[in-house]
Design an enzyme around this catalytic site. Structure first.
Site, PDB file in Angstrom:
ATOM      1  N   HIS A 209       2.038   0.263   3.684  1.00  0.00           N
ATOM      2  CA  HIS A 209       2.815   1.307   3.332  1.00  0.00           C
ATOM      3  C   HIS A 209       1.920   2.508   2.392  1.00  0.00           C
ATOM      4  O   HIS A 209       0.869   1.866   1.893  1.00  0.00           O
ATOM      5  CB  HIS A 209       3.912   1.003   2.572  1.00  0.00           C
ATOM      6  CG  HIS A 209       3.824   0.496   1.072  1.00  0.00           C
ATOM      7  ND1 HIS A 209       4.207  -0.788   0.947  1.00  0.00           N
ATOM      8  CD2 HIS A 209       3.532   1.008  -0.166  1.00  0.00           C
ATOM      9  CE1 HIS A 209       3.828  -1.179  -0.402  1.00  0.00           C
ATOM     10  NE2 HIS A 209       3.580   0.103  -0.840  1.00  0.00           N
TER      11      HIS A 209
HETATM   12  P1  TYD Z   1       7.426  -4.873  -0.811  1.00  0.00           P
HETATM   13  O1  TYD Z   1       7.350  -3.499  -0.792  1.00  0.00           O
HETATM   14  O2  TYD Z   1       7.740  -5.484   0.511  1.00  0.00           O
HETATM   15  O3  TYD Z   1       6.007  -5.502  -1.532  1.00  0.00           O
HETATM   16  P2  TYD Z   1       4.397  -5.175  -0.677  1.00  0.00           P
HETATM   17  O4  TYD Z   1       4.294  -4.000  -1.232  1.00  0.00           O
HETATM   18  O5  TYD Z   1       3.525  -6.211  -1.485  1.00  0.00           O
HETATM   19  O6  TYD Z   1       4.678  -5.379   0.586  1.00  0.00           O
HETATM   20  O7  TYD Z   1       8.430  -5.541  -1.900  1.00  0.00           O
HETATM   21  C1  TYD Z   1       9.112  -6.848  -1.787  1.00  0.00           C
HETATM   22  C2  TYD Z   1      10.447  -6.766  -2.541  1.00  0.00           C
HETATM   23  O8  TYD Z   1      10.432  -6.311  -3.865  1.00  0.00           O
HETATM   24  C3  TYD Z   1      11.282  -5.729  -1.593  1.00  0.00           C
HETATM   25  O9  TYD Z   1      12.711  -6.182  -1.488  1.00  0.00           O
HETATM   26  C4  TYD Z   1      11.403  -4.503  -2.567  1.00  0.00           C
HETATM   27  C5  TYD Z   1      11.282  -5.151  -3.901  1.00  0.00           C
HETATM   28  N1  TYD Z   1      10.705  -4.324  -5.149  1.00  0.00           N
HETATM   29  C6  TYD Z   1      11.454  -3.830  -6.153  1.00  0.00           C
HETATM   30  O10 TYD Z   1      12.581  -4.258  -6.257  1.00  0.00           O
HETATM   31  N2  TYD Z   1      10.752  -3.116  -6.962  1.00  0.00           N
HETATM   32  C7  TYD Z   1       9.428  -2.976  -7.077  1.00  0.00           C
HETATM   33  O11 TYD Z   1       9.010  -2.338  -8.013  1.00  0.00           O
HETATM   34  C8  TYD Z   1       8.827  -3.394  -5.916  1.00  0.00           C
HETATM   35  C9  TYD Z   1       7.278  -3.049  -6.037  1.00  0.00           C
HETATM   36  C10 TYD Z   1       9.372  -3.882  -5.041  1.00  0.00           C
END
Ligand code: TYD
Length: 137
Positions: free
Chosen positions: A49
């Site tokens: 992303h």
């Molecule tokens: P995700 O965005 O999939 O992680 P990455 O960028 O490593 O692929 O996030 C994983 C999970 O954590 C998703 O359910 C959203 C949650 N999350 C939060 O609740 N708060 C946050 O600050 C972040 C970064 C993720």
């Protein structure tokens, strides 16, 4: 593209080591959120992303991992393998994290609270966003 790194000062003595990240001094943006990734599967990439506004600094404070950055016109791959090495990831930057060692702890210092509205999760949408100069459709 050329990634931007921070080299945080290491304070060490016979007791061990300590590194500091102070907003306004060591990094430019205020830190409004901290999260960390640990226990990551070494066979899986994550991220996939970009953000519309969010700025981040990524530090692998234990173990190592790699980060692929893509600004819409070129890419680079970076290895984070030191607790004093920070990688700046600005807005409108596609990122993927991979090759986590089993002991890796990736610390993320973020400029804004979590909001799903700031995410661009589709790569084609990201390219269009960059082409529009970060303006909404
Ligand atoms: P995700 O965005 O999939 O992680 P990455 O960028 O490593 O692929 O996030 C994983 C999970 O954590 C998703 O359910 C959203 C949650 N999350 C939060 O609740 N708060 C946050 O600050 C972040 C970064 C993720």
């Amino acid at each position: 593209m050329k990634p931007k790194f921070y080299h945080f000062v290491e304070h060490g003595d016979s007791r061990g080591k300590l590194a500091v990240v102070e907003p306004g001094k060591d990094i430019e943006f205020p830190i409004r959120r901290i999260y960390y990734i640990y226990g990551a599967d070494s066979n899986q990439r994550r991220g996939f992303h970009a953000h519309k506004r969010l700025e981040q600094v990524l530090l692998c404070v234990h173990g190592s991992c790699k980060v692929m950055l893509d600004d819409g016109s070129s890419r680079c791959d970076v290895t984070l393998d030191s607790p004093t090495l920070g990688l700046y990831v600005g807005n409108a930057m596609w990122r993927e994290m991979y090759d986590f060692t089993p002991d890796a702890v990736l610390l993320v210092l973020a400029s804004e609270p979590y909001t799903e509205a700031d995410y661009i999760r589709n790569y084609d949408e990201f390219l269009k966003y960059v082409k529009r100069g970060g303006q909404p459709e």
